[in-house]
Design a protein around this motif. Structure first.
Motif, PDB file in Angstrom:
ATOM      1  N   ILE A   1      -3.854   1.444  -8.796  1.00  0.00           N
ATOM      2  CA  ILE A   1      -2.342   1.082  -8.565  1.00  0.00           C
ATOM      3  C   ILE A   1      -2.213   0.030  -7.489  1.00  0.00           C
ATOM      4  CG2 ILE A   1      -0.398   2.184  -7.929  1.00  0.00           C
ATOM      5  CD1 ILE A   1      -0.982   2.850 -10.838  1.00  0.00           C
ATOM      6  N   LYS A   2      -2.790   0.548  -6.341  1.00  0.00           N
ATOM      7  CA  LYS A   2      -2.789  -0.467  -5.211  1.00  0.00           C
ATOM      8  C   LYS A   2      -3.139  -1.723  -5.552  1.00  0.00           C
ATOM      9  CE  LYS A   2      -4.242  -0.750  -0.305  1.00  0.00           C
ATOM     10  NZ  LYS A   2      -4.902  -1.993  -0.108  1.00  0.00           N
ATOM     11  N   GLU A   3      -4.289  -2.074  -6.233  1.00  0.00           N
ATOM     12  CA  GLU A   3      -4.822  -3.165  -6.577  1.00  0.00           C
ATOM     13  C   GLU A   3      -3.768  -3.845  -7.617  1.00  0.00           C
ATOM     14  OE1 GLU A   3      -8.147  -5.579  -9.197  1.00  0.00           O
ATOM     15  OE2 GLU A   3      -8.508  -3.587  -8.443  1.00  0.00           O
ATOM     16  N   TYR A   4      -3.092  -3.333  -8.305  1.00  0.00           N
ATOM     17  CA  TYR A   4      -2.033  -3.770  -9.361  1.00  0.00           C
ATOM     18  C   TYR A   4      -0.642  -4.108  -8.677  1.00  0.00           C
ATOM     19  CZ  TYR A   4      -4.656  -1.325 -13.172  1.00  0.00           C
ATOM     20  OH  TYR A   4      -5.699  -0.787 -13.745  1.00  0.00           O
ATOM     21  N   TYR A   5      -0.370  -3.210  -7.246  1.00  0.00           N
ATOM     22  CA  TYR A   5       0.883  -3.649  -6.778  1.00  0.00           C
ATOM     23  C   TYR A   5       0.357  -4.903  -5.785  1.00  0.00           C
ATOM     24  CZ  TYR A   5       3.892   0.428  -7.621  1.00  0.00           C
ATOM     25  OH  TYR A   5       4.837   1.124  -7.978  1.00  0.00           O
TER      26      TYR A   5
ATOM     27  N   ALA B   1       0.882  -1.276   0.116  1.00  0.00           N
ATOM     28  CA  ALA B   1      -0.148   0.132   0.106  1.00  0.00           C
ATOM     29  C   ALA B   1       0.887   1.397  -0.050  1.00  0.00           C
ATOM     30  CB  ALA B   1      -0.823  -0.014   1.135  1.00  0.00           C
ATOM     31  N   GLN B   2       1.884   1.155   0.794  1.00  0.00           N
ATOM     32  CA  GLN B   2       2.793   2.429   0.876  1.00  0.00           C
ATOM     33  C   GLN B   2       3.594   2.687  -0.377  1.00  0.00           C
ATOM     34  OE1 GLN B   2       5.798   2.180   3.898  1.00  0.00           O
ATOM     35  NE2 GLN B   2       6.680   4.254   3.265  1.00  0.00           N
ATOM     36  N   ALA B   3       4.012   1.436  -1.217  1.00  0.00           N
ATOM     37  CA  ALA B   3       4.723   1.787  -2.337  1.00  0.00           C
ATOM     38  C   ALA B   3       3.671   2.050  -3.365  1.00  0.00           C
ATOM     39  CB  ALA B   3       5.155   0.215  -2.817  1.00  0.00           C
ATOM     40  N   ALA B   4       2.386   1.559  -3.382  1.00  0.00           N
ATOM     41  CA  ALA B   4       1.510   2.141  -4.418  1.00  0.00           C
ATOM     42  C   ALA B   4       1.148   3.652  -4.128  1.00  0.00           C
ATOM     43  CB  ALA B   4       0.175   1.120  -4.167  1.00  0.00           C
ATOM     44  N   GLU B   5       0.985   4.205  -2.840  1.00  0.00           N
ATOM     45  CA  GLU B   5       0.810   5.449  -2.696  1.00  0.00           C
ATOM     46  C   GLU B   5       1.928   6.391  -3.131  1.00  0.00           C
ATOM     47  OE1 GLU B   5       0.477   7.978   1.275  1.00  0.00           O
ATOM     48  OE2 GLU B   5      -0.677   6.119   1.321  1.00  0.00           O
ATOM     49  N   GLU B   6       3.147   6.099  -2.866  1.00  0.00           N
ATOM     50  CA  GLU B   6       4.419   6.588  -3.393  1.00  0.00           C
ATOM     51  C   GLU B   6       4.373   6.742  -4.909  1.00  0.00           C
ATOM     52  OE1 GLU B   6       7.521   5.104  -1.361  1.00  0.00           O
ATOM     53  OE2 GLU B   6       6.884   5.560   0.496  1.00  0.00           O
ATOM     54  N   TYR B   7       3.950   5.714  -5.369  1.00  0.00           N
ATOM     55  CA  TYR B   7       4.214   5.587  -7.154  1.00  0.00           C
ATOM     56  C   TYR B   7       2.949   6.808  -7.391  1.00  0.00           C
ATOM     57  CZ  TYR B   7       3.590   4.326 -11.869  1.00  0.00           C
ATOM     58  OH  TYR B   7       3.404   4.413 -13.129  1.00  0.00           O
ATOM     59  N   PHE B   8       1.885   6.368  -7.053  1.00  0.00           N
ATOM     60  CA  PHE B   8       0.739   7.406  -7.354  1.00  0.00           C
ATOM     61  C   PHE B   8       1.154   8.644  -6.995  1.00  0.00           C
ATOM     62  CE2 PHE B   8      -3.638   9.472  -7.320  1.00  0.00           C
ATOM     63  CZ  PHE B   8      -4.037   8.827  -8.429  1.00  0.00           C
ATOM     64  N   ALA B   9       1.652   9.158  -6.091  1.00  0.00           N
ATOM     65  CA  ALA B   9       1.913  10.505  -5.807  1.00  0.00           C
ATOM     66  C   ALA B   9       2.955  11.094  -6.580  1.00  0.00           C
ATOM     67  CB  ALA B   9       2.409  10.693  -4.425  1.00  0.00           C
ATOM     68  N   SER B  10       3.626  10.254  -7.322  1.00  0.00           N
ATOM     69  CA  SER B  10       4.827  10.659  -8.131  1.00  0.00           C
ATOM     70  C   SER B  10       4.393  10.790  -9.520  1.00  0.00           C
ATOM     71  CB  SER B  10       5.961   9.534  -8.426  1.00  0.00           C
ATOM     72  OG  SER B  10       5.605   8.378  -9.125  1.00  0.00           O
TER      73      SER B  10
ATOM     74  N   TYR C   1      -3.621   9.877 -18.824  1.00  0.00           N
ATOM     75  CA  TYR C   1      -3.211   8.995 -19.983  1.00  0.00           C
ATOM     76  C   TYR C   1      -3.411   7.556 -19.673  1.00  0.00           C
ATOM     77  CZ  TYR C   1      -0.276   6.632 -23.357  1.00  0.00           C
ATOM     78  OH  TYR C   1       0.352   5.667 -24.237  1.00  0.00           O
ATOM     79  N   MET C   2      -3.044   7.061 -18.393  1.00  0.00           N
ATOM     80  CA  MET C   2      -3.155   5.727 -17.900  1.00  0.00           C
ATOM     81  C   MET C   2      -4.703   5.423 -17.514  1.00  0.00           C
ATOM     82  SD  MET C   2       0.412   4.840 -16.151  1.00  0.00           S
ATOM     83  CE  MET C   2       0.406   6.007 -14.693  1.00  0.00           C
ATOM     84  N   GLY C   3      -5.393   6.408 -17.186  1.00  0.00           N
ATOM     85  CA  GLY C   3      -6.699   6.340 -16.847  1.00  0.00           C
ATOM     86  C   GLY C   3      -6.898   5.301 -15.459  1.00  0.00           C
ATOM     87  N   VAL C   4      -5.962   5.865 -14.514  1.00  0.00           N
ATOM     88  CA  VAL C   4      -5.944   4.851 -13.363  1.00  0.00           C
ATOM     89  C   VAL C   4      -6.226   5.716 -12.151  1.00  0.00           C
ATOM     90  CG1 VAL C   4      -4.336   3.308 -14.027  1.00  0.00           C
ATOM     91  CG2 VAL C   4      -3.633   5.285 -13.101  1.00  0.00           C
ATOM     92  N   SER C   5      -6.627   5.191 -11.024  1.00  0.00           N
ATOM     93  CA  SER C   5      -6.798   5.899  -9.808  1.00  0.00           C
ATOM     94  C   SER C   5      -5.948   5.377  -8.745  1.00  0.00           C
ATOM     95  CB  SER C   5      -8.307   5.418  -9.127  1.00  0.00           C
ATOM     96  OG  SER C   5      -8.402   4.272  -9.025  1.00  0.00           O
ATOM     97  N   GLU C   6      -5.705   6.114  -7.420  1.00  0.00           N
ATOM     98  CA  GLU C   6      -4.747   5.472  -6.798  1.00  0.00           C
ATOM     99  C   GLU C   6      -5.200   3.967  -6.193  1.00  0.00           C
ATOM    100  OE1 GLU C   6      -2.744   6.438  -2.387  1.00  0.00           O
ATOM    101  OE2 GLU C   6      -3.917   8.109  -3.294  1.00  0.00           O
ATOM    102  N   SER C   7      -6.552   3.638  -6.139  1.00  0.00           N
ATOM    103  CA  SER C   7      -6.977   2.423  -5.724  1.00  0.00           C
ATOM    104  C   SER C   7      -6.579   1.374  -6.808  1.00  0.00           C
ATOM    105  CB  SER C   7      -8.611   2.333  -5.446  1.00  0.00           C
ATOM    106  OG  SER C   7      -9.126   2.543  -6.592  1.00  0.00           O
TER     107      SER C   7
END
Length: 86
Positions: free
Chosen positions: A56-60, A31-40, A48-54
């Motif tokens: 990214i978390k699910e993918y991670y 969760a922390q890694a996903a949050e940091e990636y999304f924030a970046s 462009y990617m059409g993604v939300s933070e959730s």
């Protein structure tokens, strides 16, 4: 790549069959890694990617579980080979 995605899907399926899941600690790190990636990401990258933070978390989570299964299977094979040869 599509090959990596296919591997993650297969390993996730294997995890379900073996009833493996991420530990609480692994979930926290993921969760922390996903949050940091999304924030970046910039707004343009997110659009462009059409993604939300959730998303990214699910993918991670899927990737982390796939890695856990991969290492578990690899360790079992190595241990089995060592037992046969020594």
């Amino acid at each position: 790549t599509m090959q990596e995605l296919a591997q993650v899907v297969c390993l996730d399926q294997l995890a379900k069959e073996k009833e493996m899941e991420l530990s609480e600690e692994e979930n926290g790190k993921t969760a922390q890694a996903a949050e940091e990636y999304f924030a970046s990401l910039t707004e343009d990258e997110i659009a462009y990617m059409g993604v939300s933070e959730s998303d990214i978390k699910e993918y991670y989570e899927h990737y982390a579980l796939a890695q856990k299964v991969y290492h578990s299977v690899r360790w079992c094979r190595m241990r089995s080979a060592m037992m046969r040869h020594g």
